[in-house]
Design a protein around this motif. Structure first.
Motif, short mmCIF file in Angstrom:
data_model
loop_
_atom_site.label_atom_id
_atom_site.label_comp_id
_atom_site.label_asym_id
_atom_site.label_seq_id
_atom_site.Cartn_x
_atom_site.Cartn_y
_atom_site.Cartn_z
N UNK A 4 -42.14 -38.09 -5.97
CA UNK A 4 -41.99 -38.19 -7.41
C UNK A 4 -42.08 -36.85 -8.12
N UNK A 5 -42.81 -35.90 -7.54
CA UNK A 5 -42.93 -34.60 -8.18
C UNK A 5 -41.61 -33.86 -8.17
N UNK A 6 -40.73 -34.18 -7.21
CA UNK A 6 -39.49 -33.46 -7.07
C UNK A 6 -38.32 -34.16 -7.75
N UNK A 114 -44.26 -23.31 -23.42
CA UNK A 114 -44.94 -24.59 -23.25
C UNK A 114 -45.32 -24.88 -21.80
N UNK A 115 -44.35 -24.78 -20.88
CA UNK A 115 -44.64 -25.14 -19.50
C UNK A 115 -45.57 -24.14 -18.82
N UNK A 116 -45.47 -22.84 -19.19
CA UNK A 116 -46.37 -21.85 -18.60
C UNK A 116 -47.82 -22.16 -18.97
N UNK A 117 -48.02 -22.52 -20.22
CA UNK A 117 -49.37 -22.87 -20.68
C UNK A 117 -49.84 -24.18 -20.03
N UNK A 118 -48.94 -25.16 -19.96
CA UNK A 118 -49.30 -26.45 -19.37
C UNK A 118 -49.69 -26.29 -17.90
N UNK A 119 -48.91 -25.55 -17.14
CA UNK A 119 -49.22 -25.36 -15.72
C UNK A 119 -50.49 -24.54 -15.53
N UNK A 309 -41.25 -26.67 -8.61
CA UNK A 309 -42.08 -25.85 -7.72
C UNK A 309 -43.43 -25.56 -8.35
N UNK A 310 -43.44 -25.21 -9.64
CA UNK A 310 -44.70 -24.86 -10.30
C UNK A 310 -45.60 -26.07 -10.48
N UNK A 311 -45.02 -27.26 -10.59
CA UNK A 311 -45.84 -28.48 -10.67
C UNK A 311 -46.65 -28.65 -9.39
N UNK A 312 -46.01 -28.43 -8.24
CA UNK A 312 -46.72 -28.52 -6.97
C UNK A 312 -47.74 -27.40 -6.83
N UNK A 313 -47.34 -26.18 -7.22
CA UNK A 313 -48.24 -25.03 -7.11
C UNK A 313 -49.46 -25.18 -8.01
N UNK A 314 -49.27 -25.71 -9.21
CA UNK A 314 -50.39 -25.90 -10.14
C UNK A 314 -51.41 -26.87 -9.56
#
Length: 335
Positions: A4-6, A114-119, A309-314
């Motif tokens: 689901x993450x991908x 937004x996404x940089x801060x969220x991650x 990728x950053x979702x998994x890395x975070x």
């Protein structure tokens, strides 16, 4: 387990649908001109609302961490463009000249906010510094990106405008509404706080509008006759290589320079990401209408790859932080 993450999110699916719509039913003639005008208004509204939303207090709170911000800005506006230029012998054969031009443009854009801060928040990094660094990147990019495009893209004959002319257009179309939003923040921000969906609607709606207008002009001029499936596959590889290199180099640099793990997280997520929200409006200003579609295609693809990728890395960073906290909780009573 991790599938689901991908999977692409709804906005990515909307982008794909918009490109498909523009490919089948592009806006031509008077309709195209009307969409150009509507797009300019939507972009101005987008930056006005972002100006009203941005907290000056958060920027001031994070502004003192100058070493971190300097490294993030160097990664965004120095290391990224150097990689795009230095890897030309490897990257250019994989894509068409127009797509490689889009890759260069991608490398010269500011970081996403937004996404940089969220991650960074998910990974338990330095969120205050991330707010400051990502916001500063966006503002500085208004000036630096046109200069970089003028220096390194004009020789490739892409129809890019001169640096000073581009800065003038961006100041008028992007910066002026942003400043107006900041000045009126006291009146507008309470309404935005109650109606957060409004900003998201304008944010995503304006990007979809720009994508439709840009791809319509590109399709009319024969974009899909120039871009083959093999070029798209090559572009996927190019974007993946750039992201992998930047994630590795930002993390390695942060550790070598002695930053804490929290600061390393901020540097990785702010220094390796590129802004779709800023990049597409900038491309609209900086490039001739027929070239915009091919120029923004690498950015759209890179945007989705970096999110997945950053979702998994975070989450991996977060698990490490949780494990370290649990270890400290066990060791501390023994002392």
């Amino acid at each position: 387990m991790f599938r689901p993450r991908f999977l692409p999110d709804n906005f990515t699916l909307a982008l794909v649908a918009t490109v498909a719509l523009a490919s089948v039913w592009p806006a031509r003639g008077a309709l195209g001109a009307d969409f150009e005008t509507l797009t300019a208004v939507a972009i101005g509204l987008l930056f006005f609302l972002h100006g009203a939303k941005l907290s000056r207090e958060a920027i001031i709170a994070g502004a003192t961490h100058w070493r971190l911000h300097l490294l993030v800005l160097a990664s965004t506006f120095v290391l990224f463009p150097v990689l795009g230029l230095a890897l030309k012998p490897l990257l250019a054969p994989l894509v068409t000249p127009q797509l490689y031009l889009g890759v260069l443009f991608l490398c010269m854009l500011p970081a996403t906010v937004q996404s940089a801060i969220a991650f960074t928040s998910i990974a338990r990094g330095n969120v205050a510094a991330a707010v400051c660094s990502a916001s500063a990147s966006t503002l500085i990019g208004i000036f630096i990106t046109p200069v970089l495009v003028s220096l390194f893209v004009v020789p490739h004959r892409a129809g890019a405008a001169s640096a000073w002319s581009s800065i003038g257009h961006i100041m008028l179309q992007l910066m002026a509404p942003f400043v107006a939003g900041q000045l009126l923040r006291g009146w507008i921000h309470p309404w935005l706080a109650r109606h957060g969906g409004a900003l998201k609607f304008v944010d995503q709606g304006s990007i979809l509008l720009v994508v439709y207008t840009a791809f319509s002009a590109a399709v009319v001029q024969g974009l899909w006759k120039q871009v083959s499936f093999s070029s798209l596959a090559g572009l996927l590889g190019v974007c993946a290589v750039l992201l992998a290199l930047m994630l590795g180099l930002t993390g390695w640099s942060a550790r070598r320079l002695g930053f804490t793990k929290e600061d390393e997280i901020t540097i990785v997520f702010c220094g390796s990401k590129k802004s779709l929200a800023s990049g597409i409006p900038m491309a609209k200003v900086l490039f001739a209408s027929g070239a915009v579609g091919a120029v923004v295609l690498p950015l759209m693809l890179f945007h989705q790859i970096q999110l997945m990728v950053c979702a998994v890395l975070a989450r991996r960073y977060a698990r490490r932080a949780h494990a370290a906290s649990a270890q400290d909780a066990v060791v501390t009573p023994l002392r």
